[in-house]
Enzyme design. Structure first.
Site: not given
Length: 167
Positions: A59, A66
Site C-alpha cells: 500500500c 496487499d
C-alpha cells in the site's frame, strides 16, 4: 526414448537464462520483463488465461502488504507471453507501492505494450483489507482489428462462461 520439440521459437528468450541462471533482477515492474514468442496460430482467435494466486504488493500510504489473485486474459495477435516471465513480472510488484486500481491498469498497459493483443483484460482480485474487498477489472480491445466484431463476440461468450463457473 526420443525427445521431440514443438515448433515454438524460443532461442531469443533471455529471462529464463541457462542452467537455472536468470538475467532478471527484481528492480520493479515494467513491460520489459514480459518476454514473448511468436503465436503459431494467428489465424485462429483463442483466449489465453493466466492466473497468479500469490500476488503481493505494498500500500502506498501504509506500506502494508496487499495480497490477491491476478488474472490476465488475452486473445493473441502475433505474440504470446512466456509464462515464467509473467511470474517474474508479478514478483517485481512485491516491493512496489501502488494503489490496486493503478496496479491493474498498469499491468494492462504493460501486457498491451508487450503483446499488442486483439484483446486483453487484467482482473485484480484483491484480498480483503479492513473488511473491504476490492476487485479491479481493466480491459482493452484492438479496435483497428479487421475482425473486431468477432473478437468482441468471443470475449462476451468467454465472460458469460466465466460467470457461470463462478456462480
Amino acid at each position: 526414448m526420443t525427445i521431440t520439440r514443438s515448433q515454438d521459437k524460443t532461442d531469443h528468450l533471455k529471462v529464463l537464462g541457462k542452467g537455472g541462471q536468470t538475467e532478471y533482477q527484481l528492480d520493479g515492474p515494467h513491460a520489459g520483463i514480459l518476454e514473448t514468442f511468436p503465436n503459431n496460430y494467428p489465424q485462429r482467435p483463442y483466449i489465453v488465461s493466466v492466473e497468479f494466486p500469490e500476488y503481493t504488493s505494498l500500500c502506498p500510504m501504509t506500506g502494508q502488504p496487499d495480497f490477491g489473485t491476478i488474472v490476465v486474459e488475452y486473445i493473441p495477435k502475433d505474440r504470446i507471453v512466456e509464462s515464467k516471465s509473467i511470474k517474474l513480472y508479478f514478483f517485481a510488484y512485491r516491493n512496489h507501492q501502488s494503489f490496486m486500481e493503478t496496479i491493474a491498469n498498469t499491468m494492462l498497459e504493460d501486457f498491451v505494450e508487450a503483446l499488442a493483443p486483439l484483446w486483453c483484460r487484467v482482473k485484480g482480485l484483491f484480498s480483503p483489507r479492513g473488511a473491504t474487498t476490492l476487485h479491479v477489472f481493466a480491459e482493452q480491445f484492438d479496435t483497428s482489428s479487421d475482425n473486431i466484431d468477432e473478437i468482441k463476440a468471443i470475449v462476451s461468450e468467454w465472460k458469460q462462461e466465466q460467470n457461470r463457473h463462478s456462480s
